[in-house]
Write a protein that holds these residues in place. Structure first.
Motif, PDB file in Angstrom:
ATOM      1  N   LYS A   1       5.864 -14.695 -10.979  1.00 51.83           N
ATOM      2  CA  LYS A   1       5.076 -15.519 -10.060  1.00 51.83           C
ATOM      3  C   LYS A   1       5.212 -15.010  -8.625  1.00 51.83           C
ATOM      4  O   LYS A   1       4.226 -14.910  -7.891  1.00 51.83           O
ATOM      5  CB  LYS A   1       5.541 -16.972 -10.158  1.00 51.83           C
ATOM      6  CG  LYS A   1       4.741 -17.937  -9.302  1.00 51.83           C
ATOM      7  CD  LYS A   1       5.212 -19.369  -9.505  1.00 51.83           C
ATOM      8  CE  LYS A   1       4.404 -20.330  -8.635  1.00 51.83           C
ATOM      9  NZ  LYS A   1       4.843 -21.741  -8.827  1.00 51.83           N
ATOM     10  N   ARG A   2       6.443 -14.690  -8.228  1.00 51.27           N
ATOM     11  CA  ARG A   2       6.686 -14.211  -6.864  1.00 51.27           C
ATOM     12  C   ARG A   2       6.008 -12.854  -6.628  1.00 51.27           C
ATOM     13  O   ARG A   2       5.326 -12.659  -5.616  1.00 51.27           O
ATOM     14  CB  ARG A   2       8.197 -14.094  -6.630  1.00 51.27           C
ATOM     15  CG  ARG A   2       8.582 -13.485  -5.293  1.00 51.27           C
ATOM     16  CD  ARG A   2      10.082 -13.535  -5.091  1.00 51.27           C
ATOM     17  NE  ARG A   2      10.820 -13.019  -6.231  1.00 51.27           N
ATOM     18  CZ  ARG A   2      10.995 -11.722  -6.476  1.00 51.27           C
ATOM     19  NH1 ARG A   2      10.478 -10.814  -5.656  1.00 51.27           N
ATOM     20  NH2 ARG A   2      11.689 -11.329  -7.526  1.00 51.27           N
ATOM     21  N   LEU A   3       6.196 -11.918  -7.575  1.00 49.29           N
ATOM     22  CA  LEU A   3       5.581 -10.600  -7.419  1.00 49.29           C
ATOM     23  C   LEU A   3       4.056 -10.682  -7.504  1.00 49.29           C
ATOM     24  O   LEU A   3       3.352  -9.943  -6.808  1.00 49.29           O
ATOM     25  CB  LEU A   3       6.103  -9.642  -8.487  1.00 49.29           C
ATOM     26  CG  LEU A   3       7.549  -9.160  -8.312  1.00 49.29           C
ATOM     27  CD1 LEU A   3       7.933  -8.262  -9.474  1.00 49.29           C
ATOM     28  CD2 LEU A   3       7.720  -8.409  -6.999  1.00 49.29           C
ATOM     29  N   GLY A   4       3.567 -11.586  -8.349  1.00 51.40           N
ATOM     30  CA  GLY A   4       2.124 -11.768  -8.449  1.00 51.40           C
ATOM     31  C   GLY A   4       1.528 -12.242  -7.133  1.00 51.40           C
ATOM     32  O   GLY A   4       0.457 -11.785  -6.717  1.00 51.40           O
ATOM     33  N   ALA A   5       2.231 -13.156  -6.463  1.00 49.77           N
ATOM     34  CA  ALA A   5       1.760 -13.643  -5.168  1.00 49.77           C
ATOM     35  C   ALA A   5       1.776 -12.519  -4.134  1.00 49.77           C
ATOM     36  O   ALA A   5       0.844 -12.388  -3.328  1.00 49.77           O
ATOM     37  CB  ALA A   5       2.630 -14.808  -4.703  1.00 49.77           C
TER      38      ALA A   5
ATOM     39  N   PRO B   1       1.081   0.501 -12.727  1.00 43.77           N
ATOM     40  CA  PRO B   1       0.113   1.525 -12.313  1.00 43.77           C
ATOM     41  C   PRO B   1      -0.862   1.044 -11.254  1.00 43.77           C
ATOM     42  O   PRO B   1      -1.242   1.806 -10.367  1.00 43.77           O
ATOM     43  CB  PRO B   1      -0.599   1.885 -13.630  1.00 43.77           C
ATOM     44  CG  PRO B   1      -0.330   0.754 -14.563  1.00 43.77           C
ATOM     45  CD  PRO B   1       0.994   0.186 -14.166  1.00 43.77           C
ATOM     46  N   GLN B   2      -1.277  -0.239 -11.323  1.00 42.58           N
ATOM     47  CA  GLN B   2      -2.254  -0.724 -10.352  1.00 42.58           C
ATOM     48  C   GLN B   2      -1.706  -0.714  -8.933  1.00 42.58           C
ATOM     49  O   GLN B   2      -2.455  -0.492  -7.974  1.00 42.58           O
ATOM     50  CB  GLN B   2      -2.712  -2.141 -10.726  1.00 42.58           C
ATOM     51  CG  GLN B   2      -3.668  -2.187 -11.905  1.00 42.58           C
ATOM     52  CD  GLN B   2      -2.964  -1.977 -13.226  1.00 42.58           C
ATOM     53  OE1 GLN B   2      -1.736  -2.042 -13.292  1.00 42.58           O
ATOM     54  NE2 GLN B   2      -3.718  -1.733 -14.273  1.00 42.58           N
ATOM     55  N   ALA B   3      -0.418  -0.955  -8.781  1.00 44.94           N
ATOM     56  CA  ALA B   3       0.182  -0.921  -7.449  1.00 44.94           C
ATOM     57  C   ALA B   3       0.148   0.501  -6.898  1.00 44.94           C
ATOM     58  O   ALA B   3      -0.167   0.725  -5.723  1.00 44.94           O
ATOM     59  CB  ALA B   3       1.613  -1.447  -7.491  1.00 44.94           C
TER      60      ALA B   3
ATOM     61  N   LEU C   1       2.701  -3.757  -1.138  1.00 44.32           N
ATOM     62  CA  LEU C   1       2.742  -2.988  -2.388  1.00 44.32           C
ATOM     63  C   LEU C   1       4.097  -2.330  -2.593  1.00 44.32           C
ATOM     64  O   LEU C   1       4.589  -2.237  -3.720  1.00 44.32           O
ATOM     65  CB  LEU C   1       1.633  -1.929  -2.391  1.00 44.32           C
ATOM     66  CG  LEU C   1       0.212  -2.456  -2.561  1.00 44.32           C
ATOM     67  CD1 LEU C   1      -0.792  -1.329  -2.394  1.00 44.32           C
ATOM     68  CD2 LEU C   1       0.036  -3.128  -3.924  1.00 44.32           C
ATOM     69  N   ARG C   2       4.705  -1.889  -1.508  1.00 39.16           N
ATOM     70  CA  ARG C   2       6.027  -1.274  -1.632  1.00 39.16           C
ATOM     71  C   ARG C   2       7.069  -2.322  -2.039  1.00 39.16           C
ATOM     72  O   ARG C   2       8.048  -1.993  -2.723  1.00 39.16           O
ATOM     73  CB  ARG C   2       6.409  -0.587  -0.331  1.00 39.16           C
ATOM     74  CG  ARG C   2       5.605   0.672  -0.090  1.00 39.16           C
ATOM     75  CD  ARG C   2       6.269   1.592   0.909  1.00 39.16           C
ATOM     76  NE  ARG C   2       5.565   2.862   0.979  1.00 39.16           N
ATOM     77  CZ  ARG C   2       5.662   3.843   0.101  1.00 39.16           C
ATOM     78  NH1 ARG C   2       6.442   3.701  -0.961  1.00 39.16           N
ATOM     79  NH2 ARG C   2       4.997   4.965   0.243  1.00 39.16           N
ATOM     80  N   GLU C   3       6.903  -3.564  -1.606  1.00 40.10           N
ATOM     81  CA  GLU C   3       7.796  -4.637  -2.059  1.00 40.10           C
ATOM     82  C   GLU C   3       7.700  -4.786  -3.579  1.00 40.10           C
ATOM     83  O   GLU C   3       8.714  -4.936  -4.272  1.00 40.10           O
ATOM     84  CB  GLU C   3       7.423  -5.958  -1.395  1.00 40.10           C
ATOM     85  CG  GLU C   3       7.860  -6.097   0.047  1.00 40.10           C
ATOM     86  CD  GLU C   3       7.535  -7.477   0.597  1.00 40.10           C
ATOM     87  OE1 GLU C   3       7.569  -8.454  -0.189  1.00 40.10           O
ATOM     88  OE2 GLU C   3       7.221  -7.581   1.796  1.00 40.10           O
TER      89      GLU C   3
ATOM     90  N   TYR D   1       1.531  -9.298  -4.755  1.00 40.39           N
ATOM     91  CA  TYR D   1       0.469  -8.356  -5.109  1.00 40.39           C
ATOM     92  C   TYR D   1      -0.900  -8.896  -4.679  1.00 40.39           C
ATOM     93  O   TYR D   1      -1.739  -8.142  -4.143  1.00 40.39           O
ATOM     94  CB  TYR D   1       0.488  -8.107  -6.611  1.00 40.39           C
ATOM     95  CG  TYR D   1      -0.442  -7.016  -7.066  1.00 40.39           C
ATOM     96  CD1 TYR D   1      -0.082  -5.682  -6.951  1.00 40.39           C
ATOM     97  CD2 TYR D   1      -1.692  -7.309  -7.583  1.00 40.39           C
ATOM     98  CE1 TYR D   1      -0.939  -4.665  -7.356  1.00 40.39           C
ATOM     99  CE2 TYR D   1      -2.555  -6.303  -7.989  1.00 40.39           C
ATOM    100  CZ  TYR D   1      -2.182  -4.994  -7.879  1.00 40.39           C
ATOM    101  OH  TYR D   1      -3.027  -3.990  -8.266  1.00 40.39           O
ATOM    102  N   ALA D   2      -1.112 -10.200  -4.891  1.00 41.08           N
ATOM    103  CA  ALA D   2      -2.388 -10.799  -4.483  1.00 41.08           C
ATOM    104  C   ALA D   2      -2.574 -10.702  -2.969  1.00 41.08           C
ATOM    105  O   ALA D   2      -3.686 -10.452  -2.487  1.00 41.08           O
ATOM    106  CB  ALA D   2      -2.447 -12.256  -4.930  1.00 41.08           C
TER     107      ALA D   2
END
Length: 340
Positions: A151-155, A187-189, A176-178, A157-158
């Motif tokens: 959830k945290r990484l998804g936020a 891969p998307q990052a 993105l580096r985070e 990334y969004a």
């Protein structure tokens, strides 16, 4: 022959990718951790067994013992899901389930072993049951933590995607580096980081990111097309052609890839490959209308006026009003018909 600008158009359309599929699980990873007793003292000679739970044709289990400081380090493991078991005489067995990231060093939190009551001896069946119960509890905790992390990484990334849309390149790069600091196998990052570098004109950095994506996500053509576009900008059309030709077998049914291959083949004087690729592209997806113009050009190069007229008519009928080649196509079509 003039260079085709079709790559940059394709690449820009593919730039922002919102979904993140599961990472690949066949690259080398490393892990380290420590084992302590109930008093926090290091435990030597604890048997640590790494059982790989992902798909593999090779070895699935590795074992070693902790050193005198209670530590263990294991390198060269496939990335992916693992069950790690800890066994020591006189202690309850302990099991954890973890995921080792692609090409990274995973840290396992300190493992604290619980001493058995004096005189208690466990049968193999009892040890197995206790290990299963411990694994179930660890799996529950791990699932809760994984959900929180996702959830945290998804936020994050969004937020990066929104920053890209707003052309806030520095902010997007930092976000993105985070994400990649914790999950370097998304891969998307890497794809979007490459896009940021491209906007800044940092072609070498962009090339590295897209090459990483081609290694992580071999079944999708986006990064191959983007990497070929970068080679074109770097003045390396031969490298671009070699890249796409080498990957062509994986993307026979991919219209965008076939369009890109046709363009770079044409730039390299490989007209037969270009025509075959363009024909595949328009057969797979009639919306790839721009290839009709290039098929007309190839037909004219062979002196096949009727074929050229057919392709030009198809192009003029379907091309959007803002298409860059539309004016030229109309003029050429009129001239060719007058010659008939």
């Amino acid at each position: 022959m003039r260079q085709l600008g079709i790559f940059l158009l394709l690449f820009t359309a593919l730039a922002i990718v919102l979904a993140a599929p599961p990472p690949a699980a066949a690259q080398s990873s490393s892990v380290r951790g420590n084992v302590i007793d109930e008093n926090g003292e290091p435990m030597k000679d604890v048997l640590v067994t790494f059982e790989f739970k992902g798909e593999t044709r090779g070895r699935r289990e590795w074992s070693q013992k902790t050193d005198k400081s209670g530590g263990f380090v294991r390198m060269g493991l496939p990335s992916g899901p693992y069950k790690i078991r800890f066994d020591a005489e006189g202690y309850r067995p302990y099991t954890v389930e973890v995921y080792f990231s692609l090409g990274g060093l995973s840290e396992v939190p300190d493992i604290q072993m619980e001493r058995l009551p004096e005189g208690v001896q466990l049968t193999n069946e009892q040890r197995a049951e206790m290990a299963r119960q411990a694994a179930d509890e660890e799996a529950r905790k791990a699932a809760e933590q994984a959900a929180e992390d996702a959830k945290r990484l998804g936020a994050t990334y969004a937020q990066a995607i929104e920053a890209i849309k707003a052309q806030q390149w520095d902010e997007a790069e930092g976000l993105l580096r985070e994400v990649l600091a914790e999950r370097p196998d998304i891969p998307q990052a890497h794809f979007n980081l490459g896009f940021i570098y491209l906007q800044r004109g940092q072609l070498t950095e962009a090339e590295a990111e897209y090459r990483k994506v081609t290694e992580l996500e071999t079944e999708k053509s986006d990064a191959f097309i983007a990497l070929a576009a970068i080679y074109e900008q770097q003045g390396k059309p031969a490298e671009a052609y070699a890249l796409l030709e080498g990957a062509a077998g994986s993307f026979e049914e991919d219209a965008e890839f076939q369009t890109a291959l046709g363009a770079i083949a044409m730039n390299n004087g490989q007209e037969k490959v270009a025509e075959e690729s363009f024909a595949k592209a328009v057969a797979l997806d009639p919306a790839q209308v721009e290839v009709q113009f290039h098929l007309a050009t190839l037909a004219l190069n062979r002196g096949q006026t009727d074929d050229a007229i057919g392709h030009l008519e198809a192009y003029v009928a379907a091309a959007p009003a803002e298409s860059g080649n539309l004016e030229v196509a109309n003029a050429l079509l009129e001239a060719l018909k007058k010659q008939q």
